[in-house]
Structures are given as C-alpha cells and as structure tokens.
Design a protein around this motif. Structure first.
Motif, short mmCIF file in Angstrom:
data_model
loop_
_atom_site.label_atom_id
_atom_site.label_comp_id
_atom_site.label_asym_id
_atom_site.label_seq_id
_atom_site.Cartn_x
_atom_site.Cartn_y
_atom_site.Cartn_z
N ASN A 110 0.68 -1.27 -0.08
CA ASN A 110 -0.14 0.53 0.16
C ASN A 110 0.97 1.38 -0.87
OD1 ASN A 110 -2.96 -1.31 0.81
ND2 ASN A 110 -1.53 -1.91 2.30
N TRP A 111 2.14 1.43 -0.74
CA TRP A 111 3.21 2.26 -0.68
C TRP A 111 2.58 3.91 -0.79
CZ3 TRP A 111 7.40 2.42 0.93
CH2 TRP A 111 8.51 3.41 0.61
N ASP A 112 1.60 3.95 -2.04
CA ASP A 112 0.93 5.37 -2.14
C ASP A 112 0.12 5.77 -1.04
OD1 ASP A 112 2.08 6.16 -4.90
OD2 ASP A 112 -0.28 5.28 -5.63
N LYS A 113 -0.69 4.89 -0.03
CA LYS A 113 -1.03 5.58 1.04
C LYS A 113 -0.25 5.95 2.19
CE LYS A 113 -2.67 2.71 3.55
NZ LYS A 113 -3.56 1.42 4.61
N TRP A 114 0.69 5.08 2.82
CA TRP A 114 1.62 4.90 3.09
C TRP A 114 2.16 6.36 2.63
CZ3 TRP A 114 3.32 3.20 7.81
CH2 TRP A 114 2.55 1.38 8.02
N LEU A 115 2.48 6.74 1.83
CA LEU A 115 3.84 8.44 1.35
C LEU A 115 2.99 9.05 1.74
CD1 LEU A 115 5.71 7.88 -1.37
CD2 LEU A 115 6.14 7.80 1.09
N SER A 116 1.71 9.11 1.45
CA SER A 116 0.32 10.45 1.21
C SER A 116 0.00 10.57 2.82
CB SER A 116 -0.48 10.60 0.96
OG SER A 116 -1.51 8.86 0.95
#
Length: 582
Positions: A110-116
């Motif tokens: 869930n990379w995008d969620k973690w970064l944002s």
C-alpha cells in the motif's frame, strides 16, 4: 607473496584490449589479470597500500576469480581497503529483523497510502535502517524509479544498442577500474561488475546528452549496482540526477558550487568555531565537500554508515547530505582542542581528509544527523539568498536544472500533480468507471432502458444503458446526482490536513526564529567579550610602556646628563629623547 603488477593500471589502451565492456572494446571475454597484483597496484596508486596477501592463513575458497583464491570478503563484499569491515558488527536479532521485513512488505503493498498519509512512519523506519534483503526494492519505491522503469519498458536496451559518443566512452572506460577496486564485484578487470557499470554510464550519456558523463556518477552507479540489476540501477541513477541532485553532474558544476555556499552559511549556525576557522584559513567549501556531496559519502564513510545515509537520503532528500557534512565538520573542527592541531591550511585539509573514526560510526552518526535542526525550508531559504548573491557577483547560472525535490514524499506529490488518479467518480470516459458507477447506483431506482432497445436474449443486468445495443452510452453529467469531484468529507479532511501543515510550519518557523535570536545574542556576547579583551590588552600594553619609560628616565638620571655637543644640533637631542622613550 604478492608481486606488483607488471604495467600501470591507468593505461586505457590496455584496459580496452583486455576487457569486453561494450561495443568497440575488444578482448577475450572473462579473462582477467592476476587479481591480487591488480588490487595491489591500485592501492599503490592511491597511496593506501593494503596488501591482500599479508595473511595467507586467511585466504579461503569463499571468493575466487578465475581460479585465484582471495581473502574472505566481509558482509558487504569487500576484500580489503579502507571500507573493509574486519571485525564482526553487532547484528540485529533474527526475530526483530523478520518483523522489520514484514512491516516493509506491508508498506510496499500500500505504498501510495503510506507516503501520502503516514510518511512520518516511513521516515522513521528509513532512519532505523532498511532491511538488507529489501534495500534494493525500497530504494526503487522511495525514488519512484520502479514506476519510471515500468513506463519506459525496453528503453534501457534501446540506449545500450545506440553507439554513444566516443568522447564520453573513452573517459568512462578509463574510470571503471577506479570504482571500489577492493569490492568483489569490481575487482576483476572486465568482470561482470565493470561491464554493467559501463552499460549504465554509457546509457546515461545517451539518455542525457546535454549532461554527458561526470566522474562522480561512477561511484554512485557502482553503489546501486551492488544492490540491483543494471536496468533498475540505471533508472535509480536517473532519479538521483534529475530529482534529488539536479545539476550536480552538469558541465561547470554550478549546482555543487551553489550548494557549497549554502553549506558554509549553514555551518555558521551549526558550528561557529569551525566556520570561523575555515574562513580565516580561506578554505573554500568546494575543496572538501565536493566529493562528499557528489558521491553521497560513498568514498568517505565506513560502509555500514554509507548504507544508513543512503537509506535516509532516498527518503528525505538532500538535507541528509547537508546534515552529515555538518556533523562531520562539527566533530572535526568544532572545538578549541581540535583546532590546536590545525594551525594552517595544510594541516586543516589533512584533518578533513582523515576524519575521526568515532564521528563516522554508524550509530553515532545517525543519532547526530537525526537531531540536527536543518530543514528543507531552511535549505531553500539559504538557496534563495545565495542564488541572489551569485547573480549579483557572477551573473546568471549557465545551466538551469529542474527544481530539486526533497525526498520521496515530494516526488510522490509531484507525480500525483502530473498524473491525477482517475477513479470511477472522476472518469466518465472509462468503461470500468461506468460499471462501478452503475453498481453504486443499483441501490436506487435507475430508469430502465426503452423496451425497443433491449436485447432479445434477456434483461441486461444492472442499470447499464446501451445505444443501439452496441456501445455503452455516457450518462448525462447534469442528470446524475453523484458528485463529479471529491466528496465533502474528503475536501474537509484535505482542508484539515492543510491547516495542520500550516500550523506545523508556523511552529517550525517560530522555533527557527527563536534559534536565530539566541544565535545573534550569543554572537553579540562573544563580540562584547572580544572587545573587552582587546581593551584590557591595550590597557596592559599602555601600562607596560609607561613602566618602561620610567625605568629609562631613572637610568638616564643615574648616568648623568649627556655631554653637550659642540654644534648643539637638534637632531642629536631628538635622538636622545627617542632613545629615552623606547
């Protein structure tokens, strides 16, 4: 016993004749000279002779190149040299390492969620150190080079097949043997490590013909190659040159000179004593920080520290390089005791070439770096100030690189701005969007299609509307009650997040102003102390002169008046008075 190499390793013609590194480079593939002699000659060149055969008992069969047994490598693959880890380092318990790996794998899913949404947690885990088994993947996710590779599938092979500029290829060829000659991957001339390094650097000169090749790119590409295949390393190098350090490797090196001025201004805050000493010795920042910044400390620090610095650099950007350099200078020239051994420019430069081992150790360095208050906002503010000075004194920059992005979150946000996500509610032209919109509206009362248009095979499931039974028709934006943009709740959350960010930024600026005020007060106090000391020194000299004058006058009276001169000229009398005064 190791015998010296029969011919110098700098001979580029010999390199071209004994290796198969790319198009136009002849030589039998896989044949390498005596590796021990080669490494020995390289160490003699650099002035750091470290014989690999001084302990025959340590030679084993763990690492062999063309049948030659080499010394057992350390955990990072080094056979010797200054970055060889001779002593076993404290390892993380297996269960802790496994838990960290699972956490990173969950973030990847869930990379995008973690970064944002949870970037602070990502940053904390990067500061703890990325698990070695996942470091290559993490660097690609953090730099967004993974997506760049997917968008440019086959591009690297296309660049490899291109002929390339002979001007750059000759320079690259001469630099290959200088990149980590004590690492098992690059020890053999013409080995797979040097071949892949040649491929990457050549491809970059074709991909960015306006920049070409810079020697500092070779160690950066070599570090990437130690962790990932050539194609992945190439796109990671592209992101470093384009997003993290734009302009660093361009002709003229104007970007690194500008960052040198920024660094010197930050040093005045972090260590006024070191700043004052370097300014007094007239040592320009580019004399010692160029290799640090352009190679991202790959040639400077112990390897365990290099990897930790790179983990934080990929996450947080160039501020990590500034922080590491400030920590090294503060612990090398930041006290009176350390400056006693640096009375001149030569001694100072020698000290900067031989940094204290204690300040370069992994745990100590990471702790100091993470606690140093140097932010992106502070760097950008200094950048604006130094850029203004540059234009006033030197004119406009000859090369204007792209905007520097501070870490993975800035890269992610730029990608979102350039490629906004197309969801069902925002895309009316995609068929999946229509289907999902229809499935959400199934709970309501959709208007059925006209009976004449229905297919004879049976009812159409759901509220999907067809025109002539062939193509899905587009719903009318005015007749649809579903909002086209983001929902009110999403907009509210976004406003709340922006408000919190503004408050945090105000708090950071407030703290920064307070630190500046304290720094000014401290400098003012130092100036007053210096003035008081100078005043006392002048008073002491004045008292000494008076005392000396009294002694001379008493001695003159005791000796009697001087014999009168016949001419009675005034010059002799004046000389007598001058002698009496001094």
């Amino acid at each position: 016993m190791v015998t010296p190499a029969p011919e110098p390793v700098e001979n580029s013609q010999d390199l071209g004749s004994t290796s198969s590194l790319g198009p136009g480079i002849s030589g039998p593939r896989g044949q390498a000279p005596d590796t021990l002699s080669y490494l020995d000659s390289v160490s003699l060149m650099s002035g750091t002779l470290e014989s690999l055969a001084d302990d025959v008992s340590s030679m084993g069969s763990d690492s062999e190149i063309n049948g030659l047994a080499l010394r057992k490598t350390d955990k990072y693959g080094f056979l010797g040299g200054s970055q060889y880890s001779g002593r076993p380092e404290s390892s993380i318990p297996v269960d802790v390492a496994r838990q960290r790996e699972l956490k990173w794998l969950e973030m990847f899913s869930n990379w995008d969620k973690w970064l944002s949404r949870r970037f602070q947690k990502v940053k904390l885990r990067c500061r703890k150190g990325i698990p070695s088994s996942l470091r290559a993947k993490a660097w690609q996710y953090l730099s967004n080079s993974k997506e760049l590779l997917e968008q440019n599938s086959g591009k690297f092979e296309e660049l490899e097949r291109a002929p390339g500029d002979p001007k750059w290829l000759d320079v690259i060829e001469k630099d290959l043997h200088r990149q980590f000659p004590f690492h098992e991957m690059f020890a053999a001339r013409g080995g797979h490590g040097q071949q892949d390094l040649y491929r990457i650097l050549k491809a970059y000169t074709i991909y960015r013909p306006d920049e070409g090749y810079c020697q500092a790119q070779a160690p950066v590409a070599a570090v990437l190659l130690m962790h990932m295949p050539a194609e992945q390393a190439f796109w990671c190098l592209v992101q470093i040159c384009d997003k993290y350090l734009p302009g660093y490797y361009s002709a003229g090196l104007e970007a690194i000179q500008l960052d040198g001025e920024i660094f010197f201004a930050l040093l005045r805050r972090a260590s006024p004593l070191a700043h004052r000493h370097l300014r007094r010795q007239r040592i320009d920042p580019v004399l010692y920080m160029t290799e640090w910044f352009m190679c991202i400390f790959a040639r400077t620090l112990p390897w365990a520290s290099v990897l930790r610095v790179w983990d934080m650099f990929f996450c947080e950007g160039v501020k990590i390089i500034f922080r590491v350099a400030l920590v090294l200078l503060r612990h090398t020239l930041g006290s009176v005791e350390k400056l006693r051994a640096c009375q001149g420019m030569y001694e100072t430069m020698e000290q900067l070439r031989n940094l204290p081992q204690q300040c370069m150790q992994e745990d100590f360095l990471v702790h100091e770096v993470t606690n140093l208050p140097v932010t992106e906002a502070l760097i950008e503010r200094e950048n604006a100030a130094q850029l203004k000075k540059w234009r006033e004194t030197r004119g406009e920059l000859q090369y204007r690189p792209s905007r520097r992005l501070h870490g993975s979150r800035a890269i992610h946000e730029e990608r979102r701005r350039q490629q906004p996500p197309l969801g069902p509610s925002s895309s009316l032209l995609s068929l999946p969007g229509l289907k999902s919109r229809g499935s959400r509206a199934a709970g309501g009362a959709p208007s059925p299609p006209p009976p004449a248009r229905r297919a004879s095979a049976g009812p159409i499931p759901g509220p999907v509307v067809t025109a002539e039974g062939l193509h899905p028709s587009l719903p009318s934006p005015t007749g649809n009650s579903t909002p086209l943009g983001a929902s009110k709740e999403t907009r509210k959350q976004e406003k709340e997040r922006q408000k919190q960010e503004k408050e945090r930024e105000k708090e950071r600026q407030k703290q920064e102003k307070e630190r500046e005020r304290q720094e000014k007060e401290r400098q003012k106090w130092e100036k007053e102390q210096e003035k008081e000391r100078q005043k006392q020194e002048k008073e002491r000299q004045k008292q000494e002169k008076k005392a000396h004058g009294r002694k001379l006058s008493i001695r003159q009276k005791a000796d009697g008046p001087p014999a009168p001169n016949d001419g009675g000229d005034k010059s002799s009398a004046a000389e007598a008075r001058q002698d009496a005064y001094f």
